[in-house]
Design a protein around this motif. Structure first.
Motif, PDB file in Angstrom:
ATOM      1  N   VAL A 140       0.819  -1.226   0.000  1.00  0.00           N
ATOM      2  CA  VAL A 140       0.000   0.000   0.000  1.00  0.00           C
ATOM      3  C   VAL A 140       0.848   1.268   0.000  1.00  0.00           C
ATOM      4  CG1 VAL A 140      -1.839  -1.205   1.221  1.00  0.00           C
ATOM      5  CG2 VAL A 140      -0.179   0.108   2.536  1.00  0.00           C
ATOM      6  N   ALA A 141       2.174   1.133  -0.058  1.00  0.00           N
ATOM      7  CA  ALA A 141       3.061   2.294   0.061  1.00  0.00           C
ATOM      8  C   ALA A 141       2.805   3.384  -0.983  1.00  0.00           C
ATOM      9  CB  ALA A 141       4.516   1.842   0.012  1.00  0.00           C
ATOM     10  N   PRO A 142       2.656   3.050  -2.282  1.00  0.00           N
ATOM     11  CA  PRO A 142       2.451   4.141  -3.265  1.00  0.00           C
ATOM     12  C   PRO A 142       1.220   4.985  -2.948  1.00  0.00           C
ATOM     13  CG  PRO A 142       3.013   2.092  -4.375  1.00  0.00           C
ATOM     14  CD  PRO A 142       2.765   1.737  -2.940  1.00  0.00           C
ATOM     15  N   GLY A 143       0.086   4.326  -2.735  1.00  0.00           N
ATOM     16  CA  GLY A 143      -1.116   5.078  -2.402  1.00  0.00           C
ATOM     17  C   GLY A 143      -1.024   5.724  -1.042  1.00  0.00           C
ATOM     18  N   GLY A 144      -0.338   5.067  -0.104  1.00  0.00           N
ATOM     19  CA  GLY A 144      -0.197   5.622   1.236  1.00  0.00           C
ATOM     20  C   GLY A 144       0.589   6.920   1.244  1.00  0.00           C
ATOM     21  N   CYS A 145       1.614   6.996   0.418  1.00  0.00           N
ATOM     22  CA  CYS A 145       2.413   8.231   0.353  1.00  0.00           C
ATOM     23  C   CYS A 145       1.571   9.394  -0.179  1.00  0.00           C
ATOM     24  CB  CYS A 145       3.626   8.007  -0.551  1.00  0.00           C
ATOM     25  SG  CYS A 145       4.852   6.869   0.137  1.00  0.00           S
ATOM     26  N   VAL A 146       0.777   9.126  -1.206  1.00  0.00           N
ATOM     27  CA  VAL A 146      -0.097  10.171  -1.742  1.00  0.00           C
ATOM     28  C   VAL A 146      -1.138  10.558  -0.703  1.00  0.00           C
ATOM     29  CG1 VAL A 146      -1.753  10.742  -3.557  1.00  0.00           C
ATOM     30  CG2 VAL A 146       0.271   9.361  -4.101  1.00  0.00           C
ATOM     31  N   LEU A 147      -1.668   9.552   0.004  1.00  0.00           N
ATOM     32  CA  LEU A 147      -2.672   9.814   1.035  1.00  0.00           C
ATOM     33  C   LEU A 147      -2.109  10.705   2.134  1.00  0.00           C
ATOM     34  CD1 LEU A 147      -5.591   9.007   1.775  1.00  0.00           C
ATOM     35  CD2 LEU A 147      -4.619   7.129   3.111  1.00  0.00           C
ATOM     36  N   PHE A 148      -0.858  10.467   2.498  1.00  0.00           N
ATOM     37  CA  PHE A 148      -0.205  11.284   3.529  1.00  0.00           C
ATOM     38  C   PHE A 148      -0.075  12.738   3.057  1.00  0.00           C
ATOM     39  CE2 PHE A 148       3.698  13.106   5.325  1.00  0.00           C
ATOM     40  CZ  PHE A 148       3.389  13.027   6.691  1.00  0.00           C
ATOM     41  N   LEU A 149       0.236  12.928   1.781  1.00  0.00           N
ATOM     42  CA  LEU A 149       0.389  14.277   1.246  1.00  0.00           C
ATOM     43  C   LEU A 149      -0.946  15.012   1.130  1.00  0.00           C
ATOM     44  CD1 LEU A 149       3.012  13.559  -1.564  1.00  0.00           C
ATOM     45  CD2 LEU A 149       3.427  14.653   0.650  1.00  0.00           C
ATOM     46  N   LEU A 150      -2.017  14.261   0.972  1.00  0.00           N
ATOM     47  CA  LEU A 150      -3.329  14.890   0.828  1.00  0.00           C
ATOM     48  C   LEU A 150      -3.811  15.539   2.118  1.00  0.00           C
ATOM     49  CD1 LEU A 150      -5.297  12.245  -1.298  1.00  0.00           C
ATOM     50  CD2 LEU A 150      -4.455  14.484  -2.044  1.00  0.00           C
ATOM     51  N   CYS A 196      -6.566   6.194  -3.554  1.00  0.00           N
ATOM     52  CA  CYS A 196      -5.300   5.751  -2.971  1.00  0.00           C
ATOM     53  C   CYS A 196      -5.457   4.475  -2.153  1.00  0.00           C
ATOM     54  CB  CYS A 196      -4.717   6.849  -2.084  1.00  0.00           C
ATOM     55  SG  CYS A 196      -4.232   8.346  -2.961  1.00  0.00           S
ATOM     56  N   LEU A 197      -6.671   4.237  -1.659  1.00  0.00           N
ATOM     57  CA  LEU A 197      -6.920   3.075  -0.807  1.00  0.00           C
ATOM     58  C   LEU A 197      -7.305   1.825  -1.592  1.00  0.00           C
ATOM     59  CD1 LEU A 197      -8.882   4.721   2.149  1.00  0.00           C
ATOM     60  CD2 LEU A 197      -6.544   3.828   2.189  1.00  0.00           C
ATOM     61  N   VAL A 198      -7.394   1.921  -2.909  1.00  0.00           N
ATOM     62  CA  VAL A 198      -7.764   0.751  -3.714  1.00  0.00           C
ATOM     63  C   VAL A 198      -6.822  -0.437  -3.481  1.00  0.00           C
ATOM     64  CG1 VAL A 198      -7.928  -0.126  -6.082  1.00  0.00           C
ATOM     65  CG2 VAL A 198      -9.029   2.034  -5.471  1.00  0.00           C
ATOM     66  N   PRO A 199      -5.486  -0.247  -3.425  1.00  0.00           N
ATOM     67  CA  PRO A 199      -4.604  -1.404  -3.192  1.00  0.00           C
ATOM     68  C   PRO A 199      -4.752  -2.028  -1.803  1.00  0.00           C
ATOM     69  CG  PRO A 199      -3.372   0.447  -4.133  1.00  0.00           C
ATOM     70  CD  PRO A 199      -4.699   0.982  -3.702  1.00  0.00           C
ATOM     71  N   LEU A 200      -5.389  -1.322  -0.876  1.00  0.00           N
ATOM     72  CA  LEU A 200      -5.518  -1.853   0.480  1.00  0.00           C
ATOM     73  C   LEU A 200      -6.362  -3.121   0.516  1.00  0.00           C
ATOM     74  CD1 LEU A 200      -5.015  -1.545   3.528  1.00  0.00           C
ATOM     75  CD2 LEU A 200      -7.041  -0.074   3.632  1.00  0.00           C
ATOM     76  N   GLY A 201      -7.408  -3.199  -0.313  1.00  0.00           N
ATOM     77  CA  GLY A 201      -8.266  -4.380  -0.307  1.00  0.00           C
ATOM     78  C   GLY A 201      -7.518  -5.663  -0.624  1.00  0.00           C
ATOM     79  N   PRO A 202      -6.835  -5.748  -1.782  1.00  0.00           N
ATOM     80  CA  PRO A 202      -6.038  -6.945  -2.068  1.00  0.00           C
ATOM     81  C   PRO A 202      -4.965  -7.225  -1.022  1.00  0.00           C
ATOM     82  CG  PRO A 202      -6.365  -5.666  -4.061  1.00  0.00           C
ATOM     83  CD  PRO A 202      -6.883  -4.830  -2.938  1.00  0.00           C
ATOM     84  N   ALA A 203      -4.366  -6.162  -0.461  1.00  0.00           N
ATOM     85  CA  ALA A 203      -3.349  -6.364   0.578  1.00  0.00           C
ATOM     86  C   ALA A 203      -3.958  -7.005   1.815  1.00  0.00           C
ATOM     87  CB  ALA A 203      -2.707  -5.027   0.940  1.00  0.00           C
ATOM     88  N   LEU A 204      -5.176  -6.615   2.180  1.00  0.00           N
ATOM     89  CA  LEU A 204      -5.832  -7.181   3.355  1.00  0.00           C
ATOM     90  C   LEU A 204      -6.174  -8.656   3.139  1.00  0.00           C
ATOM     91  CD1 LEU A 204      -8.215  -4.260   4.400  1.00  0.00           C
ATOM     92  CD2 LEU A 204      -6.115  -4.992   5.537  1.00  0.00           C
TER      93      LEU A 204
END
Length: 235
Positions: free
Chosen positions: A42-52, A65-73
């Motif tokens: 989730v790092a790529p989306g997480g970095c953008v989320l942090f900047l937002l 940005c949270l779309v990759p979180l589902g497959p990761a979970l």
């Protein structure tokens, strides 16, 4: 080496891999490995989320940005479910990557609509004053959002461990919301802890707790998993 010596070596090796301390070490190793792989996924989306930041107007982009979180979970659930308590048989990274490969597409078919629906609810609540609706509508929206999140927790567990059609997984997840109150209560507890960690800490704090919360979710979901395996899969 005679037969007695060989037997002693075998017993010693078995004891090394299966003792109480070894089981604790195996669990810690699995949790840490899953944690690292989850963060990397989730790092790529997480970095953008942090900047937002936390501005309400950025909610749609935050959801993206949270779309990759589902497959990761689901990959993390798969790895934790298939974890070994034997220190000599640990393969958490392989299990995580296998879960990611097997379940990502099936997860996205449920995760993306859920994420979109929760985003609509969150956006409506953060802009509720502009709607002119009575206050009880906000409570109703929040209740619908919690119900959707609990349904999502069930669907993640089912997707991680079983191969059903998307519609069947969605129906089973809804069915077990009322059928298995223990699983629902466990999912609610995990959501409360994750929400509290995000509210009073950061999104990173919630992510760091995620493997433990998922392990707890698996434990409370055992009746649901057992019933699904016995009643809804071919033997």
């Amino acid at each position: 080496m005679n037969t007695a010596d060989a037997a002693r070596v075998t017993v010693s090796a078995t004891a090394f891999g299966q003792g109480p301390l070894s089981r604790v070490c195996a669990l810690v190793h699995t949790l840490l490995t899953v944690e690292v792989l989850l963060l990397l996924t989730v790092a790529p989306g997480g970095c953008v989320l942090f900047l937002l930041g936390g501005a309400p107007d950025t909610l749609p982009l935050a959801a993206l940005c949270l779309v990759p979180l589902g497959p990761a979970l689901t990959a993390a659930l798969y790895a934790l479910h298939h974890r070994s308590s034997d220190l000599t048989q640990l393969r958490p990274a392989r299990a995580f990557l296998r879960g990611l490969r097997l379940n990502s597409w099936a997860t996205l078919r449920l995760w993306v609509p859920l994420l979109a629906w929760l985003t609509v609810i969150a956006y409506s609540l953060t802009h509720f004053a502009a709607t002119g609706l009575p206050g009880w509508w906000a409570g109703l929206l929040a209740l619908i959002g919690v119900g959707a999140a609990l349904w999502g927790a069930n669907s993640l567990v089912l997707t991680a461990l079983f191969s059903f059609r998307t519609a069947d997984t969605a129906r089973l997840a809804a069915y077990f919301l009322l059928r298995r109150g223990g699983a629902t209560a466990g999912a609610l507890s995990a959501l409360v802890v994750a929400g509290a960690a995000t509210l009073w800490g950061t999104e990173l704090a919630a992510l760091l707790l995620t493997p433990l919360l998922l392990l707890s979710l698996l434990r409370t979901s055992r009746p649901m998993i057992t019933e699904t395996r016995e009643d809804f899969t071919a033997h």
